[in-house]
Design a protein around this motif. Structure first.
Motif, mmCIF file in Angstrom:
data_model
loop_
_atom_site.group_PDB
_atom_site.id
_atom_site.type_symbol
_atom_site.label_atom_id
_atom_site.label_comp_id
_atom_site.label_asym_id
_atom_site.label_seq_id
_atom_site.Cartn_x
_atom_site.Cartn_y
_atom_site.Cartn_z
ATOM 1 N N LEU A 1 97.081 18.502 15.106
ATOM 2 C CA LEU A 1 98.143 18.640 14.108
ATOM 3 C C LEU A 1 99.425 17.939 14.552
ATOM 4 N N LEU A 2 99.664 17.873 15.853
ATOM 5 C CA LEU A 2 100.808 17.110 16.353
ATOM 6 C C LEU A 2 100.611 15.618 16.094
ATOM 7 N N VAL A 3 99.401 15.116 16.374
ATOM 8 C CA VAL A 3 99.093 13.710 16.084
ATOM 9 C C VAL A 3 99.203 13.444 14.590
ATOM 10 N N THR A 4 98.761 14.410 13.775
ATOM 11 C CA THR A 4 98.853 14.299 12.321
ATOM 12 C C THR A 4 100.300 14.130 11.877
ATOM 13 N N ALA A 5 101.177 14.961 12.407
ATOM 14 C CA ALA A 5 102.590 14.883 12.031
ATOM 15 C C ALA A 5 103.201 13.551 12.452
ATOM 16 N N LEU A 6 102.845 13.078 13.639
ATOM 17 C CA LEU A 6 103.375 11.797 14.107
ATOM 18 C C LEU A 6 102.862 10.634 13.261
ATOM 19 N N LEU A 7 101.557 10.637 12.955
ATOM 20 C CA LEU A 7 100.997 9.570 12.116
ATOM 21 C C LEU A 7 101.624 9.566 10.725
ATOM 22 N N GLY A 8 101.729 10.732 10.123
ATOM 23 C CA GLY A 8 102.318 10.832 8.790
ATOM 24 C C GLY A 8 103.772 10.399 8.772
ATOM 25 N N GLY A 9 104.519 10.790 9.789
ATOM 26 C CA GLY A 9 105.926 10.416 9.860
ATOM 27 C C GLY A 9 106.137 8.929 10.054
ATOM 28 N N VAL A 10 105.363 8.344 10.955
ATOM 29 C CA VAL A 10 105.484 6.904 11.202
ATOM 30 C C VAL A 10 105.104 6.111 9.955
ATOM 31 N N PHE A 11 104.006 6.519 9.313
ATOM 32 C CA PHE A 11 103.562 5.823 8.114
ATOM 33 C C PHE A 11 104.583 5.950 6.984
ATOM 34 N N ALA A 12 105.175 7.139 6.834
ATOM 35 C CA ALA A 12 106.184 7.347 5.789
ATOM 36 C C ALA A 12 107.419 6.480 6.040
ATOM 37 N N VAL A 13 107.855 6.406 7.293
ATOM 38 C CA VAL A 13 109.018 5.574 7.618
ATOM 39 C C VAL A 13 108.714 4.102 7.348
ATOM 40 N N LEU A 14 107.514 3.659 7.714
ATOM 41 C CA LEU A 14 107.143 2.263 7.445
ATOM 42 C C LEU A 14 107.129 1.961 5.948
ATOM 43 N N LEU A 15 106.598 2.884 5.160
ATOM 44 C CA LEU A 15 106.574 2.668 3.713
ATOM 45 C C LEU A 15 107.982 2.633 3.121
ATOM 46 N N MET A 16 108.890 3.419 3.695
ATOM 47 C CA MET A 16 110.271 3.398 3.203
ATOM 48 C C MET A 16 110.989 2.127 3.651
ATOM 49 N N LEU A 17 110.674 1.641 4.838
ATOM 50 C CA LEU A 17 111.329 0.427 5.327
ATOM 51 C C LEU A 17 110.951 -0.807 4.510
ATOM 52 N N VAL A 18 109.698 -0.880 4.089
ATOM 53 C CA VAL A 18 109.280 -2.027 3.286
ATOM 54 C C VAL A 18 109.475 -1.764 1.790
ATOM 55 N N ARG A 19 110.104 -0.661 1.486
ATOM 56 C CA ARG A 19 110.494 -0.275 0.116
ATOM 57 C C ARG A 19 109.319 -0.124 -0.838
ATOM 58 N N ILE A 20 108.204 0.373 -0.328
ATOM 59 C CA ILE A 20 107.067 0.704 -1.178
ATOM 60 C C ILE A 20 107.246 2.105 -1.756
ATOM 61 N N ARG A 21 107.790 3.006 -0.957
ATOM 62 C CA ARG A 21 108.045 4.381 -1.389
ATOM 63 C C ARG A 21 109.513 4.712 -1.188
ATOM 64 N N LYS A 22 109.970 5.681 -1.977
ATOM 65 C CA LYS A 22 111.321 6.205 -1.807
ATOM 66 C C LYS A 22 111.235 7.547 -1.103
ATOM 67 N N ARG A 23 112.373 8.044 -0.661
ATOM 68 C CA ARG A 23 112.387 9.275 0.112
ATOM 69 C C ARG A 23 111.874 10.466 -0.690
ATOM 70 N N GLN A 24 112.134 10.503 -1.976
ATOM 71 C CA GLN A 24 111.736 11.645 -2.790
ATOM 72 C C GLN A 24 110.313 11.529 -3.342
ATOM 73 N N ASP A 25 109.614 10.430 -3.087
ATOM 74 C CA ASP A 25 108.244 10.259 -3.571
ATOM 75 C C ASP A 25 107.285 11.173 -2.805
ATOM 76 N N ILE A 26 106.254 11.585 -3.501
ATOM 77 C CA ILE A 26 105.236 12.442 -2.901
ATOM 78 C C ILE A 26 104.181 11.562 -2.237
ATOM 79 N N MET A 27 103.795 11.959 -1.021
ATOM 80 C CA MET A 27 102.777 11.212 -0.291
ATOM 81 C C MET A 27 101.661 12.179 0.111
ATOM 82 N N PRO A 28 100.413 11.842 -0.162
ATOM 83 C CA PRO A 28 99.317 12.737 0.231
ATOM 84 C C PRO A 28 99.222 12.840 1.755
ATOM 85 N N TYR A 29 98.944 14.038 2.230
ATOM 86 C CA TYR A 29 98.926 14.297 3.665
ATOM 87 C C TYR A 29 97.506 14.459 4.213
#
Length: 74
Positions: free
Chosen positions: A23-51
């Motif tokens: 679950l720790l690895v899960t949180a790290l993977l999800g967080g890194v992926f979410a930040v990458l998607l926000m950096l390349v402007r594919i997703r916004k902060r308020q968008d829902i992302m499946p976990y």
């Protein structure tokens, strides 16, 4: 609630010590992926992302890393 059920199953399947690490690895993977998607402007902060995929990836990574994926085949 599907993500919660999947995380609960991962915890039961892997045991407490490996499940917490998964679950720790899960949180790290999800967080890194979410930040990458926000950096390349594919997703916004308020968008829902499946976990669920990150829970599965974290469990698989820990099973392979800890050597429990093929323990019954030895």
């Amino acid at each position: 609630m599907g993500d919660v059920k999947l995380a609960l199953f991962v915890g039961f399947a892997l045991g407490l010590s490996i499940g917490i690490k998964a679950l720790l690895v899960t949180a790290l993977l999800g967080g890194v992926f979410a930040v990458l998607l926000m950096l390349v402007r594919i997703r916004k902060r308020q968008d829902i992302m499946p976990y669920g995929p990150f829970i599965s990836a974290g469990a698989l990574a820990m099973m392979l890393w800890q050597g429990v994926a093929f323990a019954t085949l030895r």
